[in-house]
Design a protein around this motif. Structure first.
Motif, PDB file in Angstrom:
ATOM      1  N   ILE A  42      -2.252 -20.999  16.440  1.00  6.74           N
ATOM      2  CA  ILE A  42      -1.706 -22.466  16.312  1.00  6.74           C
ATOM      3  C   ILE A  42      -0.549 -22.788  15.287  1.00  6.74           C
ATOM      4  N   LYS A  43      -0.381 -21.936  14.241  1.00  9.58           N
ATOM      5  CA  LYS A  43       0.735 -22.027  13.180  1.00  9.58           C
ATOM      6  C   LYS A  43       1.946 -22.161  13.873  1.00  9.58           C
ATOM      7  N   GLY A  44       2.126 -21.057  14.695  1.00 16.17           N
ATOM      8  CA  GLY A  44       3.364 -20.927  15.210  1.00 16.17           C
ATOM      9  C   GLY A  44       3.651 -21.748  16.483  1.00 16.17           C
ATOM     10  N   LEU A  45       2.887 -22.707  16.761  1.00 15.70           N
ATOM     11  CA  LEU A  45       3.221 -23.545  18.007  1.00 15.70           C
ATOM     12  C   LEU A  45       4.060 -24.680  17.660  1.00 15.70           C
ATOM     13  N   ASP A  46       5.026 -24.687  18.338  1.00 14.91           N
ATOM     14  CA  ASP A  46       5.933 -26.023  18.209  1.00 14.91           C
ATOM     15  C   ASP A  46       5.970 -26.856  19.415  1.00 14.91           C
ATOM     16  N   PRO A  47       4.975 -27.615  19.604  1.00 12.02           N
ATOM     17  CA  PRO A  47       4.792 -28.331  21.117  1.00 12.02           C
ATOM     18  C   PRO A  47       5.940 -29.244  21.206  1.00 12.02           C
ATOM     19  N   LYS A  48       6.579 -29.892  20.465  1.00 10.71           N
ATOM     20  CA  LYS A  48       7.728 -30.729  20.617  1.00 10.71           C
ATOM     21  C   LYS A  48       8.985 -29.829  21.094  1.00 10.71           C
ATOM     22  N   GLY A  49       9.204 -28.966  20.204  1.00  6.76           N
ATOM     23  CA  GLY A  49      10.315 -28.088  20.521  1.00  6.76           C
ATOM     24  C   GLY A  49      10.184 -27.372  22.173  1.00  6.76           C
ATOM     25  N   LEU A  50       8.875 -27.191  22.390  1.00  5.30           N
ATOM     26  CA  LEU A  50       8.539 -26.352  23.907  1.00  5.30           C
ATOM     27  C   LEU A  50       9.226 -27.652  24.726  1.00  5.30           C
ATOM     28  N   PHE A  51       8.373 -28.820  24.529  1.00  6.66           N
ATOM     29  CA  PHE A  51       8.742 -29.711  25.617  1.00  6.66           C
ATOM     30  C   PHE A  51      10.011 -30.344  25.611  1.00  6.66           C
ATOM     31  N   LEU A  52      10.890 -29.922  24.534  1.00  3.68           N
ATOM     32  CA  LEU A  52      12.162 -30.436  24.673  1.00  3.68           C
ATOM     33  C   LEU A  52      13.186 -29.204  25.201  1.00  3.68           C
ATOM     34  N   SER A  53      12.487 -28.185  25.498  1.00 13.33           N
ATOM     35  CA  SER A  53      13.252 -26.908  25.819  1.00 13.33           C
ATOM     36  C   SER A  53      12.791 -26.509  27.284  1.00 13.33           C
ATOM     37  N   ALA A  54      11.727 -27.053  27.738  1.00 15.52           N
ATOM     38  CA  ALA A  54      11.326 -26.505  29.035  1.00 15.52           C
ATOM     39  C   ALA A  54      10.612 -27.762  29.696  1.00 15.52           C
ATOM     40  N   SER A  55      10.571 -27.761  31.110  1.00 16.30           N
ATOM     41  CA  SER A  55       9.795 -28.707  31.720  1.00 16.30           C
ATOM     42  C   SER A  55       8.270 -28.597  31.669  1.00 16.30           C
ATOM     43  N   LYS A  56       7.507 -29.538  31.706  1.00 16.99           N
ATOM     44  CA  LYS A  56       5.957 -29.576  31.622  1.00 16.99           C
ATOM     45  C   LYS A  56       5.546 -28.688  32.492  1.00 16.99           C
ATOM     46  N   GLN A  57       6.126 -28.777  34.187  1.00 19.25           N
ATOM     47  CA  GLN A  57       5.454 -27.752  34.877  1.00 19.25           C
ATOM     48  C   GLN A  57       5.757 -26.029  34.554  1.00 19.25           C
ATOM     49  N   GLU A  58       7.057 -26.088  34.090  1.00 16.50           N
ATOM     50  CA  GLU A  58       7.287 -24.701  33.595  1.00 16.50           C
ATOM     51  C   GLU A  58       6.114 -24.021  32.616  1.00 16.50           C
ATOM     52  N   LEU A  59       6.024 -25.025  31.695  1.00 17.23           N
ATOM     53  CA  LEU A  59       5.113 -24.550  30.524  1.00 17.23           C
ATOM     54  C   LEU A  59       3.524 -24.741  31.259  1.00 17.23           C
ATOM     55  N   TYR A  60       3.415 -25.331  32.096  1.00 16.41           N
ATOM     56  CA  TYR A  60       1.926 -25.691  32.902  1.00 16.41           C
ATOM     57  C   TYR A  60       1.739 -24.276  33.617  1.00 16.41           C
ATOM     58  N   ARG A  61       2.980 -23.604  34.298  1.00 12.57           N
ATOM     59  CA  ARG A  61       2.703 -22.646  35.106  1.00 12.57           C
ATOM     60  C   ARG A  61       2.676 -21.256  33.963  1.00 12.57           C
ATOM     61  N   ASP A  62       3.562 -21.259  33.172  1.00 15.50           N
ATOM     62  CA  ASP A  62       3.395 -20.333  32.172  1.00 15.50           C
ATOM     63  C   ASP A  62       1.851 -20.028  31.533  1.00 15.50           C
ATOM     64  N   ARG A  63       1.141 -21.103  31.271  1.00 17.30           N
ATOM     65  CA  ARG A  63      -0.376 -20.870  30.833  1.00 17.30           C
ATOM     66  C   ARG A  63      -1.129 -20.337  32.077  1.00 17.30           C
ATOM     67  N   LEU A  64      -0.836 -21.015  33.129  1.00 16.92           N
ATOM     68  CA  LEU A  64      -1.596 -20.381  34.437  1.00 16.92           C
ATOM     69  C   LEU A  64      -1.208 -18.863  34.623  1.00 16.92           C
ATOM     70  N   ARG A  65      -0.117 -18.387  34.496  1.00 22.07           N
ATOM     71  CA  ARG A  65       0.225 -17.101  34.512  1.00 22.07           C
ATOM     72  C   ARG A  65      -0.449 -16.318  33.708  1.00 22.07           C
ATOM     73  N   SER A  66      -0.773 -16.928  32.195  1.00 20.90           N
ATOM     74  CA  SER A  66      -1.305 -16.029  31.411  1.00 20.90           C
ATOM     75  C   SER A  66      -2.930 -15.843  31.608  1.00 20.90           C
ATOM     76  N   PHE A  67      -3.595 -16.806  32.373  1.00 20.20           N
ATOM     77  CA  PHE A  67      -4.789 -16.593  32.894  1.00 20.20           C
ATOM     78  C   PHE A  67      -4.837 -15.493  34.105  1.00 20.20           C
ATOM     79  N   GLU A  68      -3.863 -15.527  34.802  1.00 19.76           N
ATOM     80  CA  GLU A  68      -3.847 -14.704  35.963  1.00 19.76           C
ATOM     81  C   GLU A  68      -3.655 -13.134  35.444  1.00 19.76           C
ATOM     82  N   LEU A  69      -2.771 -13.150  34.361  1.00 18.90           N
ATOM     83  CA  LEU A  69      -2.636 -11.629  33.704  1.00 18.90           C
ATOM     84  C   LEU A  69      -4.043 -11.255  33.048  1.00 18.90           C
ATOM     85  N   LEU A  70      -4.989 -12.390  32.663  1.00 21.31           N
ATOM     86  CA  LEU A  70      -6.342 -11.927  32.138  1.00 21.31           C
ATOM     87  C   LEU A  70      -6.927 -11.493  33.127  1.00 21.31           C
TER      88      LEU A  70
END
Length: 337
Positions: free
Chosen positions: A103-131
């Motif tokens: 959590i400490k290293g998470l910059d939610p606003k910076g991520l949302f200003l730098s990528a689309s919501k769909q890209e961030l969403y797919r990145d999380r889904l990709r993490s679970f598919e990797l798991l």
């Protein structure tokens, strides 16, 4: 009976057989639909055949919409790869992969200003598919089925920036997606270094979680490093988290394995603001007032609201400390506080 392979009663075995027959038309669209896979959906709906089938068919559509069959070949944007503070590192004592979220290293606003919501969403889904892929690899290596994962969430540094509304909305949406599309893969959700703000976050996320998932949340206290060793052997746990694992150069944080995130540099920004969606809005005329009821989730909650422009400079805020008695319910705690 637990509803696991090898531990089914006669009724559960019959339901499993009927479930497989009912979904013959979509089996080819599913990755490795063995009994372990199908029983996940049945357990998620308490072996209710109709509800389990409806849940799985919705997942098939979700797989198509998100192109999950090809998501591991998809490359997330650079900002997500560098600053999305989560990674897979090590395995628990039974061979399940361990996923870290810092959590400490998470910059939610910076991520949302730098990528689309769909890209961030797919990145999380990709993490679970990797798991899930790591679970398959472990199953082959250990010669036994490994079908669940352990999540460790380090809440050190949790602050008001992490309660930013678009970020919390995103988290709630994603947890809903996990419950609907990855049922029964979570073994433990282990929380370490939980600050006073944590119950507020948990109460915002809790409605997105099933009762079974809530029971898997384990909050460790002051001796969390020692407590983690009950779940994970020292050689599979970074020194930073109480184990003996280091990077090849001896770094105790295992930076080659765990992404600790950080503040997103403005050079990554694609936009200057994120539109905030509110559930309710109301105009308040000059000299008038509006009474708003708020649920107090935890003692010491802070209500922040912009003052009227003629009283304060644009962008300034006034903070009101709310005094309340009572506390919000949360998951079971383990270890010292």
């Amino acid at each position: 009976m637990s509803g696991q392979v090898g531990d089914l009663n006669q009724s559960q075995e019959k339901t499993l057989a009927q479930f497989r027959e009912n979904i013959q038309d979509v089996l080819s669209a599913l990755p490795d639909p063995d009994d372990y896979f199908l029983l996940r959906w049945l357990r998620a709906r308490n072996f209710d055949l109709q509800n389990s089938e409806a849940m799985l068919r919705k997942h098939v559509e979700f797989r198509k919409q998100q192109d999950l069959d090809n998501i591991l070949a998809w490359q997330p944007p650079e900002v997500a790869r560098l600053y999305n503070a989560n990674s897979i590192c090590g395995h628990d004592r039974e061979g399940s992969p361990v996923w870290y979220h810092i959590i400490k290293g998470l910059d939610p606003k910076g991520l949302f200003l730098s990528a689309s919501k769909q890209e961030l969403y797919r990145d999380r889904l990709r993490s679970f598919e990797l798991l899930l892929r790591e679970c398959e690899r472990q199953s082959q290596e250990l010669g036994k089925k490994v079908g669940q994962v352990v999540a460790i969430c380090d809440f050190d540094g949790l602050g008001l920036r992490h309660l930013w509304k678009p970020g919390m909305d995103f988290a709630q949406e994603f947890f809903h997606a996990l419950e609907a599309n990855y049922p029964e893969i979570l073994k433990h959700f282990i929380v370490v270094r939980a600050p006073k703000l944590f119950p507020i976050v948990f109460n915002l996320i809790k409605p997105c979680l099933s009762e079974a998932t809530r029971k898997k949340v384990v909050i460790l206290g002051g001796n969390w490093k020692e407590e983690l060793l009950r779940f994970i052997s020292p050689d599979q746990l970074p020194v930073e988290f109480g184990g003996t694992m280091t990077d090849p150069d001896g770094n105790p944080k295992c930076l080659t394995k765990i992404n600790y995130g950080g503040e997103v540099p403005k050079a990554f920004y694609l936009r200057q603001q994120v539109r905030v969606q509110y559930e309710h809005t109301a105009p308040v005329g000059r000299g008038s007032s509006l009474q708003v009821e708020n649920e107090i989730l935890f003692p010491g909650c802070v209500l922040r609201c912009p003052e009227v422009r003629q009283h304060l400079q644009p962008g300034s805020f006034q903070t009101h400390q709310l005094q309340c008695g009572g506390s919000a319910p949360g998951p079971n705690r383990h270890g010292e506080d």
